[in-house]
Motif scaffolding. Structure first.
Motif, mmCIF file in Angstrom:
data_model
loop_
_atom_site.group_PDB
_atom_site.id
_atom_site.type_symbol
_atom_site.label_atom_id
_atom_site.label_comp_id
_atom_site.label_asym_id
_atom_site.label_seq_id
_atom_site.Cartn_x
_atom_site.Cartn_y
_atom_site.Cartn_z
ATOM 1 N N SER A 161 0.799 -1.224 -0.132
ATOM 2 C CA SER A 161 0.052 0.003 -0.030
ATOM 3 C C SER A 161 0.859 1.346 0.037
ATOM 4 N N SER A 162 2.014 1.483 0.894
ATOM 5 C CA SER A 162 2.856 2.594 1.006
ATOM 6 C C SER A 162 3.489 2.699 -0.506
ATOM 7 N N ALA A 212 0.689 4.142 -3.044
ATOM 8 C CA ALA A 212 0.361 5.560 -2.757
ATOM 9 C C ALA A 212 1.465 6.450 -3.283
ATOM 10 N N GLN A 213 2.532 5.915 -3.718
ATOM 11 C CA GLN A 213 3.490 6.958 -4.485
ATOM 12 C C GLN A 213 3.465 7.129 -5.678
ATOM 13 N N ASP A 251 1.724 7.986 -9.478
ATOM 14 C CA ASP A 251 0.703 9.050 -9.756
ATOM 15 C C ASP A 251 -0.803 8.421 -10.193
ATOM 16 N N THR A 277 -2.676 6.080 -8.901
ATOM 17 C CA THR A 277 -3.599 5.720 -7.801
ATOM 18 C C THR A 277 -4.572 6.849 -7.494
ATOM 19 N N SER A 330 -7.787 2.151 -7.938
ATOM 20 C CA SER A 330 -8.151 2.095 -6.225
ATOM 21 C C SER A 330 -7.513 0.810 -5.601
ATOM 22 N N LEU A 388 -3.966 5.832 3.039
ATOM 23 C CA LEU A 388 -2.556 6.311 2.776
ATOM 24 C C LEU A 388 -2.810 7.458 1.617
ATOM 25 N N LYS A 389 -3.971 7.268 0.743
ATOM 26 C CA LYS A 389 -3.897 8.419 -0.385
ATOM 27 C C LYS A 389 -5.629 8.404 -0.774
ATOM 28 N N ASP A 390 -5.931 9.406 -0.926
ATOM 29 C CA ASP A 390 -7.189 9.765 -1.307
ATOM 30 C C ASP A 390 -7.574 10.929 -1.954
ATOM 31 N N VAL A 391 -7.674 11.024 -3.401
ATOM 32 C CA VAL A 391 -7.729 12.130 -4.119
ATOM 33 C C VAL A 391 -9.136 12.459 -4.760
#
Lengths: 364, 262
Positions: free
Chosen positions: B176-177, B180-181, B183, B185, B220, B256-259
């Motif tokens: 996941s980490s 998250a890096q 682009d 996702t 996602s 970890l990421k939510d755009v």
């Protein structure tokens, strides 16, 4: 899906084999293509990337052959006429998926634009695990490739079994005057996935493990599925007509066999020897699986000898020997392509060389 | 320490039956997975999320190979069974051919991170509008408890008998980490099913991931930490705490990421 390309046959065009194959796939209804560049398959991918979107299709430049075959597998499961391909090397990477796609009973056209002819075993026996067979079509030139591409899409749709079209470097890179057939549209099959059967208590499942459940309704009953696959494969083999080009075999004392592009060179050598008075005949298997065994068996009854040319160590040789079944000695007159390019541009693929080799067999 | 129920002579009634029902969109309530396994709970979360978003009649689930494959012929949504590690490329083919479908992959840590890491990374980088779901128990459960690419340091498996040793076996990949890096996702989160609270939170993460796909926002991803008492070689009732103290201490749950817009 709306097709913007006019649905009639086009005028003759001078096309490189790769472009003819790509155009033929689009005309045959192919709407999904995925591949990974590799010579001499690369140009097919290039042309598909340019032309497939024009007719509403999708072409993916996959990140590896593993992903190319995976993407084609997914697209095929939606009932989209799909194809992928590579050279024999790339197909080695795809074999695991090819086995499973076959067990999942999905249609797929697979191009093998081979280097030389060393992939006959891979194509006809399969390099993957388990019990499965692929139909294998082998064109000798671009015009025949166009016909066989159409046949491949028909066969794969009819039998829900992958069909391999085995080409080579010469086929891919030789330009010929060819006519691309009219655009064909294909119905979406009833088994195709689109999500819509969800919630009906009969949601569709496409799995190499089958759809049969164990007696307690939990988990797969693989035994039932594998037996069904064997029955479907046997029905396919019994019903697909083996194809071959046959010339001057009726009174022949020697019969020479070859497949693919080298077949055209061997045919020229046989014609030259005929005009010189040698009783020689020619057979070029077009379906490598199912192999035209009955035809070869009949034609070689009572002949003095049989010769096989292949640009490899002798692979189709096995199928010829199985068909001839001791009726006549079978001699191998081919050999490995040892040119430095590695692409199988055989130095011995020269009519005068082939004439000499056939004469040697005649003199034995 | 533990009290055992004799398996050769089980009681007629479960000792603590709270409710008896077949979860949403699952055909048969029974399964062949081990007692205490977290995967059926995770599967139930996924199916409930699809049902709640009213995506049942447009969803295709692409299954990898692992214990959870037992569910691939037990669902009332359409399923495409893939090979070990290869679900993201199949999902790509489905989604690109039929963009109206909602496509989710169900994979384990062995499937997605060990065998198929390149597949999921490229699908994420392409911003593929699919939802990949990883059931992470840090072990190859189906083969009987072997080390995967997410096995945490110190974890005992049949191929790391004294515990995973960084010098000998390398370190775990925190997928996941990593994702998250990238682009492409849109949403990356890690949940767990070792407590009622975590199950409820995981379902919210799954709903959010499906929203991302509905909005064509990009790739996602939801990682779900699941219990595997059999593959961890511990008592069934110890597994939720073991997950918390070992797996979740390294693979930390959270978004970890939510755009997506609110």
């Amino acid at each position: 899906m709306t097709l913007r390309m006019a649905p009639q046959a086009k005028d003759p065009q001078l096309l490189q084999g790769s472009e003819a194959i790509a155009d033929a796939m689009i005309a045959a209804g192919c709407r999904f293509f995925s591949g990974y560049p590799m010579t001499p398959f690369t140009e097919v991918l290039e042309v598909m990337a340019r032309k497939l979107p024009e007719v509403g299709g999708v072409c993916m430049n996959a990140e590896s052959e593993l992903e190319a075959i995976g993407m084609a597998w997914g697209a095929a499961a939606t009932g989209t006429p799909s194809a992928t391909g590579s050279t024999g090397q790339g197909l080695s990477l795809m074999q695991e998926s090819l086995s499973e796609i076959t067990l999942a009973r999905l249609p797929l056209v697979v191009l093998n634009m081979g280097r030389a002819q060393g992939d006959y075993y891979q194509a006809t026996r399969g390099g993957g695990h388990g019990d499965y067979r692929h139909l294998v079509l082998s064109p000798a030139d671009a015009a025949e490739a166009i016909d066989l591409i159409g046949l491949a899409f028909d066969l794969t749709e009819r039998w829900r079994n992958p069909v391999v079209v085995l080409g080579d470097y010469y086929l891919a890179h030789t330009a010929r005057s060819v006519t691309i057939p009219a655009m064909k549209t294909r119905e979406t099959p009833e088994w195709a996935l689109d999500g819509s059967s969800g919630g009906t208590r009969h949601a569709k499942l496409i799995s190499p493990l089958g759809t049969a459940k164990q007696r307690d309704d939990v988990g797969y009953d693989i035994a039932v599925h594998y037996a069904d696959c064997v029955a479907a494969t046997n029905e396919m083999i019994a019903n697909v007509e083996p194809l071959a080009e046959v010339e001057s075999t009726d009174d022949a004392e020697i019969i020479v066999l070859a497949f693919g592009t080298p077949g055209a060179y061997v045919r020229a050598a046989v014609r030259q020897l005929r005009s010189d008075g040698l009783a020689v005949g020619f057979i070029r298997p077009i379906t490598l699986f199912p192999f035209p065994s009955d035809l070869v068996a009949r034609a070689t009854q009572g002949v003095k000898s049989v010769a096989v040319y292949e640009n490899n160590q002798g692979q189709m040789l096995d199928d010829v020997r199985l068909a001839v079944l001791g009726n006549a000695p079978v001699h191998f007159i081919g050999g490995l392509s040892l040119d430095s390019s590695g692409f199988g541009i055989a130095p011995d693929l020269e009519v005068s060389v082939l004439v000499d080799r056939i004469r040697e067999v005649a003199a034995r | 320490m533990s009290t055992y129920l004799p398996t050769d002579n089980p009681p007629d009634e479960p000792s603590r039956l709270v409710d008896d029902f077949v979860p949403t969109l699952i055909d048969v309530g029974a399964h062949h997975l081990c007692p205490g396994c977290g995967e059926p709970i995770a599967m139930r979360c996924v199916m409930e999320a699809i049902d709640e978003r009213e995506l049942t009649a447009r969803s295709v689930a692409v299954f990898g190979i692992g214990c959870y494959t037992a569910f691939s012929n037990n669902l009332d949504i359409e399923v495409l069974q893939a090979l070990h590690g290869r679900a993201p490329s199949l999902a790509t083919g489905v989604k690109r051919s039929k963009p109206s479908t909602i496509v989710v992959t169900i994979q384990g840590d062995g499937d997605m991170v060990s065998e198929g890491l390149q597949e999921v990374l490229h699908a994420a980088a392409r911003g593929e509008n699919i939802t990949c779901i990883m059931l992470n128990n840090g072990v190859f459960g189906e083969t009987g408890g072997h080390m995967t690419a997410t096995t945490v340091l110190g974890q005992r498996t049949k191929t790391s008998l004294e515990g995973r040793d960084a010098a000998l076996h390398g370190r775990p990949i925190l997928l996941s980490s990593l994702l998250a890096q990238i682009d492409g996702t849109a949403f990356v989160a890690r949940g767990a099913v070792n407590s009622a609270g975590n199950v409820a939170r995981t379902k919210k993460l799954l709903l959010r991931a499906l929203t991302a796909q509905e909005q064509n926002a990009g790739f996602s991803f939801v990682e779900i930490l699941t219990m595997c008492p059999t593959g961890w070689f511990i008592e069934t009732e110890e597994a939720p705490d073991y997950l918390n103290d070992n797996l979740a201490a390294v693979h930390e749950p959270g978004v970890l990421k939510d755009v997506l817009g609110q």
